[in-house]
Design an enzyme around this catalytic site. Structure first.
Site, PDB file in Angstrom:
ATOM      1  N   LYS A 140       0.819  -1.221   0.000  1.00 27.65           N
ATOM      2  CA  LYS A 140       0.000   0.000   0.000  1.00 27.65           C
ATOM      3  C   LYS A 140       0.849   1.265   0.000  1.00 27.65           C
ATOM      4  O   LYS A 140       0.596   2.193  -0.762  1.00 27.65           O
ATOM      5  CB  LYS A 140      -0.921   0.022   1.231  1.00 27.65           C
ATOM      6  CG  LYS A 140      -2.033  -1.003   1.217  1.00 27.65           C
ATOM      7  CD  LYS A 140      -3.005  -0.786   2.372  1.00 27.65           C
ATOM      8  CE  LYS A 140      -2.398  -1.104   3.732  1.00 27.65           C
ATOM      9  NZ  LYS A 140      -2.146  -2.545   3.914  1.00 27.65           N
ATOM     10  N   THR A 141       1.838   1.312   0.871  1.00 27.35           N
ATOM     11  CA  THR A 141       2.615   2.546   1.031  1.00 27.35           C
ATOM     12  C   THR A 141       3.371   2.895  -0.241  1.00 27.35           C
ATOM     13  O   THR A 141       3.354   4.048  -0.700  1.00 27.35           O
ATOM     14  CB  THR A 141       3.582   2.422   2.209  1.00 27.35           C
ATOM     15  OG1 THR A 141       2.829   2.217   3.411  1.00 27.35           O
ATOM     16  CG2 THR A 141       4.421   3.676   2.367  1.00 27.35           C
ATOM     17  N   GLU A 186      -3.756   5.797   1.733  1.00 31.96           N
ATOM     18  CA  GLU A 186      -3.804   4.382   2.057  1.00 31.96           C
ATOM     19  C   GLU A 186      -5.139   4.090   2.742  1.00 31.96           C
ATOM     20  O   GLU A 186      -5.644   4.892   3.524  1.00 31.96           O
ATOM     21  CB  GLU A 186      -2.661   4.010   3.001  1.00 31.96           C
ATOM     22  CG  GLU A 186      -1.305   4.021   2.342  1.00 31.96           C
ATOM     23  CD  GLU A 186      -0.227   3.466   3.241  1.00 31.96           C
ATOM     24  OE1 GLU A 186      -0.477   2.433   3.900  1.00 31.96           O
ATOM     25  OE2 GLU A 186       0.856   4.062   3.306  1.00 31.96           O
TER      26      GLU A 186
END
Length: 481
Positions: free
Chosen positions: A128-129, A172
């Protein structure tokens, strides 16, 4: 978490919140939210017990930071924000409710900030990051000036949150506590769906149902993006299509909308050729190693192109991507030993990261310093985490970070250390944080690669390792590999 009791996106705006106080403001998630609010002109205060690196920047932006948790910190405050890690009997949370202040979970505050923007929400078990960061950089290169909140810092920008003037909001979407169900995205990206957070969901069927619900919250004029190489992503794409919503896929699979071929990874980064719906796009290069990083970038590339952004700024953004702190971040070189910092703690992402670091190590050895993040995850995935650590030449295991958790008998770092299939002299359990740098310095030799991996506090370990190794004038700057 019962998200039905929380306030979804579109209900409040950031300006409706008045003066905002964030409990535990130094963590990467809360500090990113605080930074976004401050750059938006919202008055912000926060409390912390530890001098996290983000605090100086928040003060410079006008934030008021209290280095204690006290009821008086709430004087003049309108809204108090807490995260899942904050216990319900926390002194400031209890005081906020006693005073009748507005109390919001972090996700509710983030949802308020999304109101009025086209949100690109990035979910998934891992990746995600990096995906959120690459998406942000692409929009910046396209002149869009997006708002964003990221669970990490884009390395050169040194930022994990910003209020932009453009139409997009990139964030996110955390599935761990179901809070991603508060968002109403224009684009929903799901990088993968692996077994995790079963303390929240109970089983994989319930977890996958939550991802399907998240995808179903995508606006009618938006779309969903998933990974065609990931079994969970493929199942999700099928459900989205059955619901009559547009979904686009990426990966090396032949039926992916954005198909990757000729994927290669080395210490200088990952390269691949891309084809979108039968049209050749040419070679793309991301200066961060790892095939998994290539997939993460492909999610952002596909999203950008489907949003109508031209190929040229996409290619330029990827080629200049500075990396994300704690995501394959090179900390420096000391006594011939390279030190990296990596956030991975789920076994799938750990295996990908360690395999990539072995490529970087070449003929040298790879030493992994690992601090497990959560007690439940370490217990539930102990065999798989141990298998990942056994890919290294040596493993130094610390005790589980586990904020707010209690370790049961036979749980934690000692059990994990015992489960690693390495000779006794090539693995060690070091319960005391202060003893880890010395242990690494005794084990490492010129030509080795050392990586710190796992729970957030270990991000502070890289500099201590360099000092212990005897930093000797690195002739290459710290940064990406």
């Amino acid at each position: 978490m019962n998200t039905a009791e929380l306030t979804p996106a579109g209900t409040l705006t950031a300006e409706d919140l008045g003066r905002v106080h964030l409990i535990g403001v130094g963590g990467v998630g809360m500090s990113g939210l605080a930074r976004l609010l401050l750059t938006r002109g919202v008055p912000v205060s926060g409390s912390e017990l530890k001098a996290w690196p983000h605090l100086a920047a928040l003060r410079a932006l006008g934030g008021t930071i209290h280095m204690a948790h006290e009821a008086s910190n709430l004087d003049g405050v309108d809204t108090v924000v807490y995260s899942t890690a904050i216990p319900q009997d926390h002194v400031e949370l209890a005081e906020a409710r006693r005073r009748g202040l507005r109390v919001l979970h972090r996700s509710e505050c983030l949802a308020a900030a999304m109101t009025g923007r086209q949100t690109i929400a990035v979910a998934g078990t891992h990746g995600k990051t990096t995906t959120t960061s690459i998406m942000t950089v692409i929009l910046q290169h396209a002149g869009q000036d997006p708002s964003f909140v990221i669970g990490g810092e884009i390395s050169e920008a040194g930022s994990n949150g910003h209020h932009g003037t453009g139409p997009h909001f990139v964030a996110e979407a955390d599935e761990s506590d179901r809070s991603f169900l508060l968002y109403r995205p224009h684009v929903s990206i799901v990088t993968n769906v692996d077994e995790d957070h079963l303390n929240t969901y109970g089983d994989m069927a319930t977890l996958e149902a939550a991802f399907a619900e998240f995808a179903g919250l995508t606006s009618a004029d938006g779309f969903v993006v998933t990974c065609a190489d990931d079994p969970g992503g493929r199942r999700l794409a099928g459900l989205v299509r059955l619901a009559g919503r547009p979904v686009f896929t990426y990966g090396e699979a032949e039926d992916a909308n954005l198909r990757l071929t000729s994927v290669s990874s080395s210490a200088s980064g990952v390269r691949y050729r891309a084809n979108l719906d039968g049209v050749e796009l040419g070679e793309l290069h991301l200066p961060v190693p790892g095939r998994h990083m290539g997939l993460n970038s492909a999610a952002a590339v596909l999203t950008a192109l489907k949003l109508g952004i031209g190929l040229e700024p996409v290619v330029e953004a990827l080629a200049s991507f500075p990396g994300v702190r704690r995501r394959f971040e090179r900390k420096g070189l000391a006594r011939g030993v390279l030190v990296y910092d990596e956030y991975a703690y789920h076994p799938v992402s750990m295996k990908a990261a360690i395999s990539t670091l072995r490529e970087v190590a070449g003929d040298g050895r790879l030493l992994v310093v690992f601090q497990p993040y959560r007690v439940y995850r370490t217990r539930d995935h102990q065999a798989a985490i141990a298998e990942a650590l056994a890919l290294a030449d040596e493993a130094v295991v610390m005790e589980v970070f586990g904020p707010g958790e209690v370790r049961g008998p036979g749980e934690g770092g000692v059990a994990l250390h015992a489960a690693i299939d390495l000779p006794a002299d090539r693995k060690v359990f070091v319960p005391s944080w202060e003893d880890v740098p010395g242990e690494v310095a005794r084990r490492a030799r010129p030509g080795d690669v050392v990586v710190t991996m796992g729970a957030p506090p270990i991000s502070l370990m890289g500099d201590e390792l360099l000092s212990a190794l005897g930093e000797s004038g690195d002739d290459a700057p710290a940064g990406r590999g």
